[in-house]
Design a protein around this motif. Structure first.
Motif, PDB file in Angstrom:
ATOM      1  N   ILE A   1       0.824  -1.213   0.000  1.00 24.24           N
ATOM      2  CA  ILE A   1       0.000   0.000   0.000  1.00 24.24           C
ATOM      3  C   ILE A   1       0.854   1.257   0.000  1.00 24.24           C
ATOM      4  O   ILE A   1       0.425   2.325  -0.440  1.00 24.24           O
ATOM      5  CB  ILE A   1      -0.972  -0.024   1.202  1.00 24.24           C
ATOM      6  CG1 ILE A   1      -1.831  -1.285   1.158  1.00 24.24           C
ATOM      7  CG2 ILE A   1      -1.849   1.222   1.220  1.00 24.24           C
ATOM      8  CD1 ILE A   1      -2.773  -1.440   2.332  1.00 24.24           C
TER       9      ILE A   1
ATOM     10  N   LYS B   1     -10.215   0.725   3.557  1.00 26.34           N
ATOM     11  CA  LYS B   1     -10.502   0.987   2.150  1.00 26.34           C
ATOM     12  C   LYS B   1     -11.114   2.364   1.961  1.00 26.34           C
ATOM     13  O   LYS B   1     -10.766   3.089   1.028  1.00 26.34           O
ATOM     14  CB  LYS B   1     -11.440  -0.084   1.590  1.00 26.34           C
ATOM     15  CG  LYS B   1     -10.787  -1.425   1.317  1.00 26.34           C
ATOM     16  CD  LYS B   1     -11.810  -2.515   1.091  1.00 26.34           C
ATOM     17  CE  LYS B   1     -12.894  -2.083   0.142  1.00 26.34           C
ATOM     18  NZ  LYS B   1     -14.005  -3.055   0.066  1.00 26.34           N
TER      19      LYS B   1
ATOM     20  N   LEU C   1      -8.529   4.991   2.191  1.00 26.51           N
ATOM     21  CA  LEU C   1      -7.656   5.048   1.024  1.00 26.51           C
ATOM     22  C   LEU C   1      -8.379   5.529  -0.227  1.00 26.51           C
ATOM     23  O   LEU C   1      -7.846   6.319  -1.003  1.00 26.51           O
ATOM     24  CB  LEU C   1      -7.040   3.670   0.757  1.00 26.51           C
ATOM     25  CG  LEU C   1      -6.085   3.128   1.826  1.00 26.51           C
ATOM     26  CD1 LEU C   1      -5.701   1.690   1.508  1.00 26.51           C
ATOM     27  CD2 LEU C   1      -4.843   3.999   1.916  1.00 26.51           C
ATOM     28  N   GLN C   2      -9.581   4.999  -0.459  1.00 24.57           N
ATOM     29  CA  GLN C   2     -10.280   5.265  -1.718  1.00 24.57           C
ATOM     30  C   GLN C   2     -11.489   6.159  -1.569  1.00 24.57           C
ATOM     31  O   GLN C   2     -12.055   6.592  -2.569  1.00 24.57           O
ATOM     32  CB  GLN C   2     -10.728   3.942  -2.347  1.00 24.57           C
ATOM     33  CG  GLN C   2      -9.582   3.059  -2.833  1.00 24.57           C
ATOM     34  CD  GLN C   2     -10.090   1.839  -3.559  1.00 24.57           C
ATOM     35  OE1 GLN C   2     -10.977   1.125  -3.078  1.00 24.57           O
ATOM     36  NE2 GLN C   2      -9.542   1.584  -4.737  1.00 24.57           N
TER      37      GLN C   2
ATOM     38  N   ARG D   1     -16.808   4.390  -6.631  1.00 27.25           N
ATOM     39  CA  ARG D   1     -15.411   4.650  -6.965  1.00 27.25           C
ATOM     40  C   ARG D   1     -15.312   5.346  -8.312  1.00 27.25           C
ATOM     41  O   ARG D   1     -16.036   5.053  -9.242  1.00 27.25           O
ATOM     42  CB  ARG D   1     -14.624   3.338  -6.965  1.00 27.25           C
ATOM     43  CG  ARG D   1     -14.380   2.783  -5.569  1.00 27.25           C
ATOM     44  CD  ARG D   1     -13.434   1.606  -5.621  1.00 27.25           C
ATOM     45  NE  ARG D   1     -13.992   0.491  -6.365  1.00 27.25           N
ATOM     46  CZ  ARG D   1     -14.789  -0.432  -5.857  1.00 27.25           C
ATOM     47  NH1 ARG D   1     -15.157  -0.341  -4.591  1.00 27.25           N
ATOM     48  NH2 ARG D   1     -15.240  -1.430  -6.589  1.00 27.25           N
TER      49      ARG D   1
ATOM     50  N   MET E   1     -10.857  -4.175  -3.337  1.00 27.34           N
ATOM     51  CA  MET E   1      -9.699  -3.346  -3.672  1.00 27.34           C
ATOM     52  C   MET E   1      -8.509  -4.236  -4.024  1.00 27.34           C
ATOM     53  O   MET E   1      -8.194  -5.190  -3.316  1.00 27.34           O
ATOM     54  CB  MET E   1      -9.329  -2.434  -2.497  1.00 27.34           C
ATOM     55  CG  MET E   1      -8.199  -1.467  -2.807  1.00 27.34           C
ATOM     56  SD  MET E   1      -7.901  -0.277  -1.456  1.00 27.34           S
ATOM     57  CE  MET E   1      -7.246  -1.385  -0.187  1.00 27.34           C
TER      58      MET E   1
ATOM     59  N   LEU F   1      -4.416  -4.500  -4.825  1.00 28.99           N
ATOM     60  CA  LEU F   1      -3.143  -3.823  -4.613  1.00 28.99           C
ATOM     61  C   LEU F   1      -2.193  -4.189  -5.743  1.00 28.99           C
ATOM     62  O   LEU F   1      -1.953  -5.375  -5.995  1.00 28.99           O
ATOM     63  CB  LEU F   1      -2.532  -4.234  -3.268  1.00 28.99           C
ATOM     64  CG  LEU F   1      -3.409  -3.978  -2.041  1.00 28.99           C
ATOM     65  CD1 LEU F   1      -2.683  -4.415  -0.778  1.00 28.99           C
ATOM     66  CD2 LEU F   1      -3.804  -2.508  -1.947  1.00 28.99           C
TER      67      LEU F   1
ATOM     68  N   PHE G   1      -5.711   0.164  -6.061  1.00 29.54           N
ATOM     69  CA  PHE G   1      -5.278   1.302  -5.251  1.00 29.54           C
ATOM     70  C   PHE G   1      -3.884   1.727  -5.716  1.00 29.54           C
ATOM     71  O   PHE G   1      -2.883   1.090  -5.412  1.00 29.54           O
ATOM     72  CB  PHE G   1      -5.243   0.949  -3.762  1.00 29.54           C
ATOM     73  CG  PHE G   1      -4.693   2.065  -2.921  1.00 29.54           C
ATOM     74  CD1 PHE G   1      -5.403   3.244  -2.774  1.00 29.54           C
ATOM     75  CD2 PHE G   1      -3.448   1.960  -2.310  1.00 29.54           C
ATOM     76  CE1 PHE G   1      -4.892   4.301  -2.033  1.00 29.54           C
ATOM     77  CE2 PHE G   1      -2.930   3.003  -1.565  1.00 29.54           C
ATOM     78  CZ  PHE G   1      -3.655   4.172  -1.427  1.00 29.54           C
ATOM     79  N   TRP G   2      -3.840   2.826  -6.461  1.00 30.61           N
ATOM     80  CA  TRP G   2      -2.581   3.316  -7.010  1.00 30.61           C
ATOM     81  C   TRP G   2      -1.866   4.280  -6.071  1.00 30.61           C
ATOM     82  O   TRP G   2      -0.656   4.476  -6.185  1.00 30.61           O
ATOM     83  CB  TRP G   2      -2.831   4.010  -8.348  1.00 30.61           C
ATOM     84  CG  TRP G   2      -3.266   3.086  -9.436  1.00 30.61           C
ATOM     85  CD1 TRP G   2      -4.531   2.911  -9.920  1.00 30.61           C
ATOM     86  CD2 TRP G   2      -2.445   2.168 -10.177  1.00 30.61           C
ATOM     87  NE1 TRP G   2      -4.547   1.955 -10.913  1.00 30.61           N
ATOM     88  CE2 TRP G   2      -3.281   1.488 -11.091  1.00 30.61           C
ATOM     89  CE3 TRP G   2      -1.086   1.862 -10.161  1.00 30.61           C
ATOM     90  CZ2 TRP G   2      -2.797   0.523 -11.969  1.00 30.61           C
ATOM     91  CZ3 TRP G   2      -0.599   0.909 -11.026  1.00 30.61           C
ATOM     92  CH2 TRP G   2      -1.440   0.243 -11.925  1.00 30.61           C
ATOM     93  N   GLY G   3      -2.598   4.896  -5.164  1.00 33.27           N
ATOM     94  CA  GLY G   3      -1.985   5.918  -4.330  1.00 33.27           C
ATOM     95  C   GLY G   3      -1.701   7.174  -5.131  1.00 33.27           C
ATOM     96  O   GLY G   3      -2.247   7.387  -6.214  1.00 33.27           O
TER      97      GLY G   3
END
Length: 373
Positions: A21, A91, A94-95, A100, A171, A173, A214-216
């Motif tokens: 992550i 999640k 993060l998102q 989404r 999600m 990774l 999840f790309w960040g």
């Protein structure tokens, strides 16, 4: 000697980064408990899923971080697993909650998105993409790479990746190779299995790579497109309207003519065309001379003709020499920019990455979300 302080231990744990992550385990609420008895510290860490493939790395990093705190004489790490509710909370952190969206389309996104295209196969588009991604990451940029060539995926092998990505409920990774976050359909199917999908399924797969993964926070996202101007090229334009095209060709006249078609799609999709990359430009001989294996001038011709078609300047960004080290590095999962950084091809890739690095993360033309009072 006084025992360590709980707050000091927790602060030290902010330096422990989840390898998948890329956020610290305190921020992710993975630290469930810290107990201290004299100089002995026991930390309970909750993994996102049971059997996390990188649990040994998290354990090692946790022990190393806590051991550096004053007063610590022994460190124990107890591993647990998040509950469904805890995973849901992570999640959402993060998102976000709700439906989404593609994060790269948000008005505040600073990620530069490049779709790397070619008119035909065999011009080395995937090796260009892989080496460009690794070179950009080596320069300190946060880089993501989508292998959008669903039928002819090759990026996992070129970067030395195997196995499947970790899923946290819905999600996904991305796997990480050479500091590049990577997603490919090749991570979900056996290497010898053909992907037999029609257009709508291709579109959905690409959409899932952009929304469920999840790309960040990325500086650059590269997409390795399949050859031609088919379903995926159209889907990229629809899903990522702000993406810019990079067209790969060889010097050969036949390849250059087809590459122009791939670039001219920008007139219909309204995408920007950032430039042309000429691959396999020449082979450097032992005596220092160059052999033009595939002729000369193809890249310059494509750039010139596309400039005329699009009525804007399309530069020839790079000429990459034909080098057996590129092929050897790709086969070994070690891109030439890392395995043979002083080779002519590696230096050309590095120069290309540097020219693109200077363009990244700008606010020009973006809405800042401001309104008059």
């Amino acid at each position: 000697m006084t025992g360590p302080d709980v707050d000091a231990v927790r602060e030290a744990l902010t330096g422990v980064i989840d390898p998948e992550i890329r956020r610290n385990i305190v921020e992710l609420d993975m630290v469930d408990d810290i107990s201290i008895h004299g100089g002995e510290v026991t930390v309970t860490v909750l993994l996102t899923i049971a059997g996390c493939p990188l649990k040994d790395t998290i354990t090692k990093d946790t022990k190393a971080a806590v051991a550096r705190v004053d007063g610590v004489t022994e460190v124990n790490v107890v591993l647990g697993t998040m509950t469904p509710e805890q995973r849901k909370e992570m999640k959402e952190k993060l998102q976000g909650s709700g439906t989404r969206e593609i994060p790269f389309n948000r008005p505040d996104s600073l990620t530069k998105v490049y779709a790397i295209a070619s008119g035909k196969g065999g011009v080395g588009k995937s090796s260009v993409t892989a080496n460009l991604a690794v070179s950009l990451a080596a320069k300190g940029l946060r880089v993501g790479l989508v292998d959008a060539d669903i039928y002819g995926f090759s990026i996992p092998g070129m970067l030395g990746l195997s196995g499947k990505p970790t899923r946290v409920d819905e999600m996904i990774l991305p796997q990480i190779a050479h500091d590049v976050k990577v997603m490919s359909i090749g991570m979900f199917v056996p290497p010898s299995q053909a992907v037999v999908w029609r257009g709508p399924m291709l579109h959905r797969a690409l959409q899932q790579f952009l929304t469920d993964v999840f790309w960040g926070d990325l500086d650059v996202l590269l997409l390795d497109l399949p050859p031609g101007t088919g379903d995926i090229a159209i889907s990229v334009a629809q899903l990522l309207p702000g993406s810019e095209l990079l067209v790969v060709t060889t010097p050969q006249a036949a390849a250059a003519q087809v590459a122009e078609r791939a670039g001219s799609i920008a007139t219909q999709t309204k995408q920007s065309l950032s430039g042309v990359i000429e691959n396999m430009s020449w082979m450097e001989m032992p005596d220092g001379t160059r052999m033009d294996v595939f002729g000369t001038g193809g890249g310059a011709s494509v750039a010139e003709n596309l400039s005329r078609t699009l009525e804007t300047q399309v530069p020839l960004l790079a000429q990459i020499p034909l080098d057996t080290l590129v092929r050897e590095g790709s086969d070994a999962g070690a891109p030439v920019v890392l395995s043979s950084p002083k080779s002519p091809a590696a230096q050309a890739f590095d120069a290309l990455a540097e020219s693109l690095r200077r363009r990244t993360r700008g606010l020009s033309g973006r809405s800042l979300g401001l309104s008059p009072v």
